[in-house]
Write a protein that holds these residues in place. Structure first.
Motif, PDB file in Angstrom:
ATOM      1  N   LYS A 189      39.963  15.742   5.510  1.00 61.46           N
ATOM      2  CA  LYS A 189      40.162  14.348   5.115  1.00 61.46           C
ATOM      3  C   LYS A 189      41.013  13.584   6.124  1.00 61.46           C
ATOM      4  O   LYS A 189      41.239  12.386   5.969  1.00 61.46           O
ATOM      5  CB  LYS A 189      40.832  14.288   3.733  1.00 61.46           C
TER       6      LYS A 189
ATOM      7  N   ASP B  27      40.226  13.318  -3.740  1.00 62.48           N
ATOM      8  CA  ASP B  27      38.939  12.609  -3.700  1.00 62.48           C
ATOM      9  C   ASP B  27      39.029  11.282  -4.459  1.00 62.48           C
ATOM     10  O   ASP B  27      38.483  10.263  -4.018  1.00 62.48           O
ATOM     11  CB  ASP B  27      37.840  13.470  -4.342  1.00 62.48           C
TER      12      ASP B  27
ATOM     13  N   LEU C 173      42.163   8.863  -2.876  1.00 58.51           N
ATOM     14  CA  LEU C 173      41.964   8.385  -1.506  1.00 58.51           C
ATOM     15  C   LEU C 173      40.463   8.299  -1.218  1.00 58.51           C
ATOM     16  O   LEU C 173      39.915   9.071  -0.424  1.00 58.51           O
ATOM     17  CB  LEU C 173      42.671   9.338  -0.523  1.00 58.51           C
ATOM     18  N   PRO C 174      39.783   7.358  -1.872  1.00 60.71           N
ATOM     19  CA  PRO C 174      38.317   7.303  -1.770  1.00 60.71           C
ATOM     20  C   PRO C 174      37.809   6.944  -0.377  1.00 60.71           C
ATOM     21  O   PRO C 174      36.613   7.112  -0.105  1.00 60.71           O
ATOM     22  CB  PRO C 174      37.930   6.222  -2.803  1.00 60.71           C
ATOM     23  N   GLN C 175      38.694   6.466   0.504  1.00 56.59           N
ATOM     24  CA  GLN C 175      38.258   6.163   1.878  1.00 56.59           C
ATOM     25  C   GLN C 175      38.138   7.433   2.724  1.00 56.59           C
ATOM     26  O   GLN C 175      37.624   7.396   3.835  1.00 56.59           O
ATOM     27  CB  GLN C 175      39.229   5.146   2.537  1.00 56.59           C
ATOM     28  N   THR C 176      38.605   8.582   2.198  1.00 58.70           N
ATOM     29  CA  THR C 176      38.497   9.852   2.939  1.00 58.70           C
ATOM     30  C   THR C 176      37.224  10.576   2.497  1.00 58.70           C
ATOM     31  O   THR C 176      36.732  10.343   1.389  1.00 58.70           O
ATOM     32  CB  THR C 176      39.721  10.757   2.670  1.00 58.70           C
TER      33      THR C 176
ATOM     34  N   ARG D 136      34.663  12.745   0.744  1.00 58.01           N
ATOM     35  CA  ARG D 136      34.732  13.422  -0.551  1.00 58.01           C
ATOM     36  C   ARG D 136      34.351  14.891  -0.374  1.00 58.01           C
ATOM     37  O   ARG D 136      33.424  15.228   0.360  1.00 58.01           O
ATOM     38  CB  ARG D 136      33.745  12.740  -1.497  1.00 58.01           C
TER      39      ARG D 136
END
Ligand SMILES: N[C@@H](CCC(=O)N[C@@H](CS)C(=O)NCC(=O)O)C(=O)O
Length: 228
Positions: free
Chosen positions: A28, A75, A78-81, A83
């Motif tokens: 991530k 997940d 930090l939805p910009q990383t 999944r």
């Protein structure tokens, strides 16, 4: 972000469940600080609340324990990383794979290296570790590990699902590594840093896969020195 992680007497990080989270954090691209703990320090991480296990992370003032819950939390938070655990049925199948890793890989490895692992621990942790694991396995660590040269072949055979899977790509997850790889990696890294016993034959595709995983993220796994 803080990762609480176990160290042995060489200050090597050996926890299989932490290694899966370490590679998940690297996947991530997340930076974190590591707080080294002994088994005896774990209760002091959270004096007031539930009993924690390692790995535990602290993020934005919140403690999250259990490797699966940590990755799911990351997940979501930090939805910009990228999944790692898909929602729905796909995620449930990955959970099934985690159970396979726990029973076949961790369970198999424990019966081959547990006495070595005990000896690698900080002396302050050894009495607790021996007592708790002998209670868990209902035998001494010496008896658990005895005859491993004759038993290692059966362990290697039990990894056949990994071999079949690796016939389709360099990683269990396909062309690129994913959480299934990190789950399985943790068990082999646990053995690598805790015992000099040779678990895998050098011509095994699982061995080649493990070497690939050690190289991931600029050699994050390889930086931890193997047991000698
Ligand atoms: N389900 C947990 C298992 C974690 C676990 O059992 N961790 C071990 C270290 S690898 C631990 O904290 N043991 C504490 C103890 O034995 O007292 C996870 O995947 O995070």
């Amino acid at each position: 972000m803080i990762l609480y992680d176990l160290v042995n007497s060489r200050k090597t990080h050996f926890s299989p469940n932490s290694w899966r989270v370490r590679l998940a954090l690297a996947h991530k691209g997340l930076a974190y600080e590591v707080r080294d703990v002994l088994f005896g320090d774990i209760p002091s991480i959270n004096t007031g609340g539930d009993k924690l296990t390692i790995p535990t992370i602290s993020h934005n003032g919140r403690l999250v324990t259990d490797s699966w819950d940590i990755v799911r939390y990351l997940d979501e938070a930090l939805p910009q990383t990228p999944r790692l655990i898909a929602p729905g049925a796909e995620g449930q199948v990955l959970k099934f794979f985690q159970f396979w890793v726990q029973t076949t890989i961790h369970g198999g490895i424990a019966r081959l290296i547990m006495r070595d692992l005990h000896d690698s621990l900080d002396p302050a942790d050894q009495p607790y570790f021996r007592a708790s694991r002998e209670k868990m396995y209902k035998q001494t660590l010496e008896a658990l590990q005895a005859g491993r040269e004759e038993r290692v072949d059966a362990f290697r055979k039990s990894l056949q699902p990994m071999r079949l899977s690796l016939g389709h790509g360099p990683f269990i997850s396909g062309e690129q590594p994913g959480y299934a790889d990190y789950l399985a990696f943790g068990g082999f890294q646990w053995a690598r840093v805790s015992s000099p016993f040779q678990l895998l034959a050098e011509d095994d595709v699982v061995h080649a896969w493990f070497e690939r995983c050690l190289d991931l993220f600029d050699g994050a796994g390889r930086r931890e020195a193997p047991a000698v």
